[in-house]
Scaffold this active site. Structure first.
Site, mmCIF file in Angstrom:
data_model
loop_
_atom_site.group_PDB
_atom_site.id
_atom_site.type_symbol
_atom_site.label_atom_id
_atom_site.label_comp_id
_atom_site.label_asym_id
_atom_site.label_seq_id
_atom_site.Cartn_x
_atom_site.Cartn_y
_atom_site.Cartn_z
ATOM 1 C CG ASP A 77 -13.041 42.474 23.299
ATOM 2 O OD1 ASP A 77 -12.472 42.772 22.238
ATOM 3 O OD2 ASP A 77 -12.770 43.017 24.382
ATOM 4 C CG HIS A 135 -7.921 41.363 22.071
ATOM 5 N ND1 HIS A 135 -7.334 42.385 21.355
ATOM 6 C CD2 HIS A 135 -9.141 41.817 22.425
ATOM 7 C CE1 HIS A 135 -8.172 43.404 21.268
ATOM 8 N NE2 HIS A 135 -9.279 43.091 21.901
ATOM 9 C CG ASN A 192 -14.991 38.719 6.261
ATOM 10 O OD1 ASN A 192 -14.431 38.971 5.188
ATOM 11 N ND2 ASN A 192 -15.132 39.620 7.218
ATOM 12 C CE LYS A 199 -10.425 45.376 25.070
ATOM 13 N NZ LYS A 199 -10.447 44.505 23.917
ATOM 14 C CB SER A 217 -8.950 47.649 19.781
ATOM 15 O OG SER A 217 -8.768 46.952 20.977
ATOM 16 C CB ALA A 218 -11.243 49.524 15.931
ATOM 17 C CB CYS A 219 -8.866 44.909 13.494
ATOM 18 S SG CYS A 219 -7.685 46.272 13.510
ATOM 19 C CB THR A 231 -17.864 43.294 17.505
ATOM 20 O OG1 THR A 231 -17.095 43.512 18.695
ATOM 21 C CG2 THR A 231 -19.338 43.311 17.843
ATOM 22 N NE ARG A 256 -15.206 50.893 21.385
ATOM 23 C CZ ARG A 256 -14.442 49.828 21.140
ATOM 24 N NH1 ARG A 256 -14.905 48.619 21.279
ATOM 25 N NH2 ARG A 256 -13.196 49.987 20.737
ATOM 26 N NE ARG A 280 -8.161 49.178 24.478
ATOM 27 C CZ ARG A 280 -7.078 49.148 23.705
ATOM 28 N NH1 ARG A 280 -5.880 49.358 24.218
ATOM 29 N NH2 ARG A 280 -7.178 48.881 22.427
ATOM 30 C CE1 TYR A 311 -14.019 53.803 24.967
ATOM 31 C CE2 TYR A 311 -12.038 52.710 25.767
ATOM 32 C CZ TYR A 311 -13.058 52.811 24.842
ATOM 33 O OH TYR A 311 -13.123 51.920 23.801
HETATM 34 P P1 GDP Z 1 -13.447 44.961 17.052
HETATM 35 O O1 GDP Z 1 -13.089 46.170 17.853
HETATM 36 O O2 GDP Z 1 -12.237 44.114 16.746
HETATM 37 O O3 GDP Z 1 -14.551 44.173 17.669
HETATM 38 O O4 GDP Z 1 -13.933 45.465 15.612
HETATM 39 P P2 GDP Z 1 -15.411 45.673 15.003
HETATM 40 O O5 GDP Z 1 -16.021 44.380 14.581
HETATM 41 O O6 GDP Z 1 -16.208 46.500 15.931
HETATM 42 O O7 GDP Z 1 -15.078 46.495 13.689
HETATM 43 C C1 GDP Z 1 -14.284 47.659 13.715
HETATM 44 C C2 GDP Z 1 -14.473 48.436 12.437
HETATM 45 O O8 GDP Z 1 -14.046 47.646 11.326
HETATM 46 C C3 GDP Z 1 -15.923 48.811 12.175
HETATM 47 O O9 GDP Z 1 -15.974 50.111 11.661
HETATM 48 C C4 GDP Z 1 -16.366 47.801 11.140
HETATM 49 O O10 GDP Z 1 -17.381 48.307 10.318
HETATM 50 C C5 GDP Z 1 -15.084 47.519 10.364
HETATM 51 N N1 GDP Z 1 -15.054 46.147 9.831
HETATM 52 C C6 GDP Z 1 -15.337 44.998 10.500
HETATM 53 N N2 GDP Z 1 -15.258 43.912 9.686
HETATM 54 C C7 GDP Z 1 -14.882 44.388 8.467
HETATM 55 C C8 GDP Z 1 -14.625 43.762 7.201
HETATM 56 O O11 GDP Z 1 -14.729 42.551 7.016
HETATM 57 N N3 GDP Z 1 -14.238 44.591 6.172
HETATM 58 C C9 GDP Z 1 -14.122 45.942 6.349
HETATM 59 N N4 GDP Z 1 -13.746 46.679 5.309
HETATM 60 N N5 GDP Z 1 -14.376 46.560 7.519
HETATM 61 C C10 GDP Z 1 -14.743 45.800 8.568
HETATM 62 P P1 PGA Z 2 -12.148 46.452 21.380
HETATM 63 O O1 PGA Z 2 -11.757 47.011 22.801
HETATM 64 O O2 PGA Z 2 -11.936 47.588 20.434
HETATM 65 O O3 PGA Z 2 -11.168 45.354 21.183
HETATM 66 O O4 PGA Z 2 -13.575 46.020 21.410
HETATM 67 C C1 PGA Z 2 -12.536 47.806 23.587
HETATM 68 C C2 PGA Z 2 -11.687 48.675 24.495
HETATM 69 O O5 PGA Z 2 -11.097 49.637 24.008
HETATM 70 O O6 PGA Z 2 -11.630 48.351 25.669
HETATM 71 MN MN MN Z 3 -15.363 44.616 19.570
#
Ligand code: GDP
Ligand code: PGA
Ligand code: MN
Length: 604
Positions: A294, A247, A516, A227, A269-271, A274, A387, A79, A218
């Site tokens: 999401d 979100h 978790n 989004k 995002s990426a935290c 999923t 992705r 993004r 993208y």
């Molecule tokens: P989203 O974008 O919020 O859906 O995030 P994802 O679930 O795709 O995770 C993003 C990144 O964080 C990935 O590289 C995961 O492996 C990592 N991750 C997710 N959950 C955890 C966790 O509980 N602990 C750690 N250390 N990393 C995590």
């Molecule tokens: P996400 O967002 O990382 O929260 O899954 C996807 C996006 O960049 O649109």
């Molecule tokens: Mn996600």
């Protein structure tokens, strides 16, 4: 070419006059070679994916059925927040956290970009519905795009085609979403695998319920139902109508006693959304089922509880780090097939690979940059924001009620971010207002999901910083009002989590992922009034003994460290929160100011 001669333009499967007029107007502006109305059929999927294979955009995988590898242009991988605009009439309505441009000025600029931008390409008209088709008021949209990649991805991510168009009638309201990759083809010009433009605009016109996206292919920039509609536009609609577009993932948690709780969780995002949504609990007897990974739309039900609906139809998940150990349910979903993988590595035998897919990579790979890779290479095989795109219905733990138009009643809301210090593993808010304060001051290190520097701590309120379609101060007020309109005993309890706290060597203190579930369990026991907690200046935090630690081999020192409320760290956090609240300005709701003063007082 005049519009009347554009093939397909007059083959209209609807009698919705304003939709037809808009499609014609866009075709006249963008001058595509042909117009195709998408019906969402399997045959259309085969045609579109076949076209993408021929164009070199997709490589058909041999090891996963009906699935494709795809590499984007290396410049078009995330993004683009600095190119994202909220075009409300008044700048004050976009607020200090959004880029704003006058809607008339933006339309003048973008109209010139769109003029002729689809030349030599097919213009697809994608009717879609966010959320269940059976909703009392289905949330409709139409995306016009010149990208086959978008059509294929929308097949997975949304309920689209004829089944959505059937809900339009002659005059249903819908969100107008216009997308062009901005790469017109001259007669005879050879196409590239990933057409895009260096200039990008992702513009939301909240008052007109409209999105204009230009220059990027993208996901977050181009799949406009996601989004752009379901968060930026929907947050504005929700504020007007008294609901929340957030979100958030949605999961169903069943205890060994067969008690069911639904939990929604907002992480940037990426935290970890999923991954948490598909969690396989490490503690025996507990079960997680998925409803969304999401986005959640939260509305009050007749019983006064807050109900969540996932507007999406698929997962658009971060690939790296997804493996049998971390997220087996995602792996099972992907092994079923019917998926698109973007910017991961390709194996010689026609499979995908990424960092964390398996412990040992194959000897040779083709990287996301289409380069040859061997075990001796030190480059990453996959982009950190690569992705997978896969249907929610084929996830083995999808809850049957995921498609229920009434949604599911939420017991707990989790806010969370990625913080190496300060934020304990889990904190329970004192009440709704304090929970809104925790959400409004949420902070997280930036990730590869958006362009820009990675690892910088910034405030990301409710994980919505890039997605609030209006003034952040008004957004906080809307959250506070949401709590006031409800019977406090029926509101979800709000928790703040951090899976990413590190020790001095940079090692994660908490094992995360399936572990978790221990935090989910504690939260549920707090709701049920059975788990102990300590009252700290920042909220209720579990004692080491309060978390179920059976079978966990993490040293107790690490558990103590991850739960610690370090008052000195918190004192250094205060000026950062003050600075953030100053950014919000006059529209910061007084209760949040009061919460900050109370926190300062407790820390003094
Ligand atoms: P989203 O974008 O919020 O859906 O995030 P994802 O679930 O795709 O995770 C993003 C990144 O964080 C990935 O590289 C995961 O492996 C990592 N991750 C997710 N959950 C955890 C966790 O509980 N602990 C750690 N250390 N990393 C995590
Ligand atoms: P996400 O967002 O990382 O929260 O899954 C996807 C996006 O960049 O649109
Ligand atoms: Mn996600």
């Amino acid at each position: 070419m005049t519009a009347a001669t554009i093939p397909g333009l007059d083959q209209t499967p609807t009698t919705h006059q304003s939709l037809l007029a808009w499609v014609r107007q866009v075709a006249e502006l963008t001058t595509p070679a042909e117009v195709v109305w998408c019906d969402g059929s399997d045959e259309e999927w085969r045609t579109i994916t076949g076209k993408l294979v021929t164009a070199g955009t997709f490589v058909r995988l041999r090891q996963k059925p009906n699935s494709f590898w795809c590499a984007s242009d290396p410049s078009d991988v995330a993004r683009v927040e600095d190119r994202t605009f909220i075009c409300s009439t008044y700048e004050a309505d976009a607020g200090p956290t959004n880029n704003w441009m006058d809607p008339i000025d933006m339309k003048v600029i973008m109209t010139e970009h769109y003029r002729g931008s689809m030349a030599g390409r097919t213009m697809y008209v994608i009717p879609f519905c966010m959320g269940p088709l059976t909703a009392e008021k289905p949330m409709l949209g139409v995306e016009i795009t010149d990208s086959e990649y978008v059509v294929a991805s929308m097949h997975i991510m949304t309920r689209m085609g004829s089944k959505a168009l059937a809900l339009f009638g002659d005059d249903a309201e819908f969100v107008r979403c216009l997308h062009s990759v901005g790469a017109p083809l001259k007669p005879g010009q050879k196409d590239v695998p990933w057409p895009c433009d260096q200039t990008k605009y992702i513009s939301q016109f909240p008052e007109e319920r409209m999105v204009w996206s230009y220059g990027s292919g993208y996901g977050g920039n181009a799949l406009l139902g996601k989004k752009c509609y379901s968060l930026r536009i929907a947050s504005v609609i929700g504020r007007e109508e008294g609901w929340l577009a957030e979100h958030m993932l949605i999961l169903k948690l069943t205890s060994p006693e067969q008690k069911v709780h639904y939990i929604a969780a907002a992480f940037p995002s990426a935290c970890g959304k999923t991954n948490l949504a598909m969690l396989e609990p490490a503690i025996p007897g507990w079960k997680v089922e998925t409803l969304g990974d999401d986005i959640a739309w939260l509305r009050f039900g007749e019983d006064g509880r807050l109900y969540a609906v996932n507007p999406e139809n698929g997962f658009f998940g971060v690939a790296p780090g997804t493996g049998w150990k971390t997220n087996p349910n995602a792996m099972r979903t992907l092994y079923t097939g019917n998926s698109i993988f973007t910017n991961v590595a390709l194996t010689d035998d026609g499979d995908v690979w990424w960092e964390g897919y398996s412990e040992v990579p194959p000897d040779r790979l083709t990287t996301w940059k289409r380069e040859h890779w061997t075990l001796a290479s030190d480059e990453l095989t996959s982009h950190p924001n690569s992705r997978y795109c896969t249907p929610i219905a084929q996830c083995p733990i999808t809850a049957p009620e995921w498609d229920d138009p009434n949604g599911v009643p939420i017991s707990a809301i989790f806010f969370g971010g990625r913080r190496a210090t300060t934020i304990p593993l889990v904190t329970e808010s004192r009440d709704w207002q304090h929970g809104v304060f925790l959400g409004a001051t949420l902070s997280s290190e930036t990730t590869a999901a958006a362009t820009g520097q990675v690892g910088v701590v910034r405030r990301d309120p409710m994980a919505m910083l890039p997605f609030i379609g209006y003034h952040a101060g008004d957004y906080f007020q809307h959250w506070i009002d949401t709590g006031k309109h409800a019977d406090a005993t029926k509101l979800p309890k709000i928790f703040y989590v951090n899976w990413f706290r590190r020790d001095a060597d940079g090692r994660f203190l908490w094992p995360g992922f399936s572990e978790n579930a221990r935090v989910l369990k504690w939260a549920i026991e707090r709701i049920e009034g059975t788990a102990p907690a300590v009252d700290t200046p920042i909220g209720w935090v579990p004692t080491t003994g309060a978390l179920d630690m059976k079978g966990l081999d993490t040293p107790v020192e690490d558990i103590e460290a991850v739960l610690e409320v370090d008052l000195d760290e918190w004192r250094t956090e205060i000026p950062l929160i003050e600075e953030w609240f100053t950014t919000i300005g006059d529209k910061l709701p007084t209760p949040l100011h009061d919460e900050l003063e109370a926190l300062k007082h407790r820390l003094a």
